[in-house]
Design a protein around this motif. Structure first.
Motif, PDB file in Angstrom:
ATOM      1  N   ASN A   1      -3.322   4.061   3.180  1.00  0.00           N
ATOM      2  CA  ASN A   1      -3.952   2.742   3.310  1.00  0.00           C
ATOM      3  C   ASN A   1      -2.900   1.652   3.169  1.00  0.00           C
ATOM      4  OD1 ASN A   1      -6.691   3.743   3.444  1.00  0.00           O
ATOM      5  ND2 ASN A   1      -6.463   4.235   1.283  1.00  0.00           N
ATOM      6  N   PHE A   2      -2.840   0.770   4.178  1.00  0.00           N
ATOM      7  CA  PHE A   2      -1.801  -0.255   4.187  1.00  0.00           C
ATOM      8  C   PHE A   2      -2.350  -1.614   4.578  1.00  0.00           C
ATOM      9  CE2 PHE A   2       0.289   3.769   4.932  1.00  0.00           C
ATOM     10  CZ  PHE A   2       1.308   3.727   3.991  1.00  0.00           C
ATOM     11  N   GLN A   3      -1.740  -2.645   4.006  1.00  0.00           N
ATOM     12  CA  GLN A   3      -2.016  -4.021   4.367  1.00  0.00           C
ATOM     13  C   GLN A   3      -0.719  -4.577   4.967  1.00  0.00           C
ATOM     14  OE1 GLN A   3      -2.343  -3.253   0.724  1.00  0.00           O
ATOM     15  NE2 GLN A   3      -4.144  -2.190   1.456  1.00  0.00           N
TER      16      GLN A   3
ATOM     17  N   GLY B   1       0.828  -1.194   0.000  1.00  0.00           N
ATOM     18  CA  GLY B   1       0.000   0.000   0.000  1.00  0.00           C
ATOM     19  C   GLY B   1       0.861   1.242   0.000  1.00  0.00           C
TER      20      GLY B   1
END
Length: 79
Positions: free
Chosen positions: A27-29, A23
């Motif tokens: 927004n991050f995974q 990401g």
């Protein structure tokens, strides 16, 4: 904010963990590989991560985070 910043930050704060981050922007995974964290309940795992990310969440640098947790053996054995 860049994925590498999040990865480096979390790996400094949780030295026993390997963190893979995808990401960009806000927004991050996260894939968090840690035998210690894998042994905790799902809520406790997330609390450990959020405790470190909360300042960035509060100031809007990070808007959304999704997390998956793996033991080292599970991570090594994934296909």
């Amino acid at each position: 904010m860049q994925a590498q910043e999040v990865k480096s930050f979390l790996e400094q704060k949780i030295p026993e963990a390997q963190v893979e981050v995808e990401g960009e922007g806000c927004n991050f995974q996260l894939n968090v590989i840690s035998d210690e964290l894998a042994g905790l309940s799902p809520v406790k795992r997330q609390q450990q991560i959020y405790a470190h990310l909360n300042p960035w969440i509060a100031d809007g640098s990070i808007h959304a985070v999704t997390m998956k947790f793996f033991s080292r053996a599970d991570w090594a054995g994934r296909a």
